[in-house]
Design a protein around this motif. Structure first.
Motif: not given
Length: 206
Positions: A94-98, A113-128
């Protein structure tokens, strides 16, 4: 009661140690209400980088829903007075304005800014990951556009009712802001952002 206090202290100490052990060069700036704030110098920049974390009594899906709600950012991010979605680039981008209110006499700052989400399938950690897009929107009169932001948010489920949140950021607010004010915010921004997020999410502080 003494046993409970001891357990809470050890738990907080281990959490602080986990944050501190992740990288070199970090020093503890502040520890308050279960929220440690670490700072370090960044090569080539007078502005300090900070990182922090907190454990909240809420399931991870609830924490993620609040974090991803752009309209809610203004309710928990430190000094944020306006937040909105600019564009969905995809299911995980997403592109977000603050807009941030700054202490007088510093002019307000705005971020794109651009907010990008990824997920580690091994431990379930979500990173932005947040990266600045200063030219994505036209300049706004009365605002100073932030050109640089490097930010990481991580969410890890500890149990069905607890989530660990990690926040690390280095940014240059641009314009003529005294370095002393910027680096003072290096402790305030992570602490108040996480404390506000926890209170909004759970209805309670530490």
């Amino acid at each position: 009661m003494k046993f409970l206090i001891t357990i809470l202290f050890l738990f907080s100490f281990c959490f602080c140690g986990l944050l501190n052990a992740q990288d070199n060069g970090w020093s503890l700036r502040e520890y308050k209400d279960g929220i440690p704030v670490y700072i370090r110098k960044v090569s080539g920049s007078p502005i300090l980088e900070y990182k922090s974390g907190v454990i909240v009594d809420a399931p991870i899906l609830q924490a993620l829903a609040l974090f991803e709600d752009e309209k809610q950012i203004r309710r928990w991010y430190f000094q944020c007075v306006h937040s909105e979605l600019v564009e969905h680039e995809g299911p995980k981008k997403e592109i977000i304005y603050l807009v941030l209110h700054m202490p007088w006499p510093v002019a307000p700052r705005d971020f794109v800014f651009r907010r990008t989400r990824t997920e580690n399938t091994a431990n379930g950690v979500i990173t932005y990951r947040l990266t600045a897009l200063p030219d994505r929107l036209p300049p706004v009169k009365g605002m100073v556009r932030v050109n640089t932001i490097e930010s990481i948010w991580r969410f890890k489920s500890l149990s069905k009712t607890q989530t660990e949140i990690y926040f690390q950021q280095h940014t240059d607010p641009a314009g003529s802001v005294p370095i002393s004010i910027i680096n003072q915010l290096a402790a305030q921004t992570p602490y108040y952002s996480l404390e506000n997020f926890r209170r909004l999410l759970t209805g309670k502080s530490a």
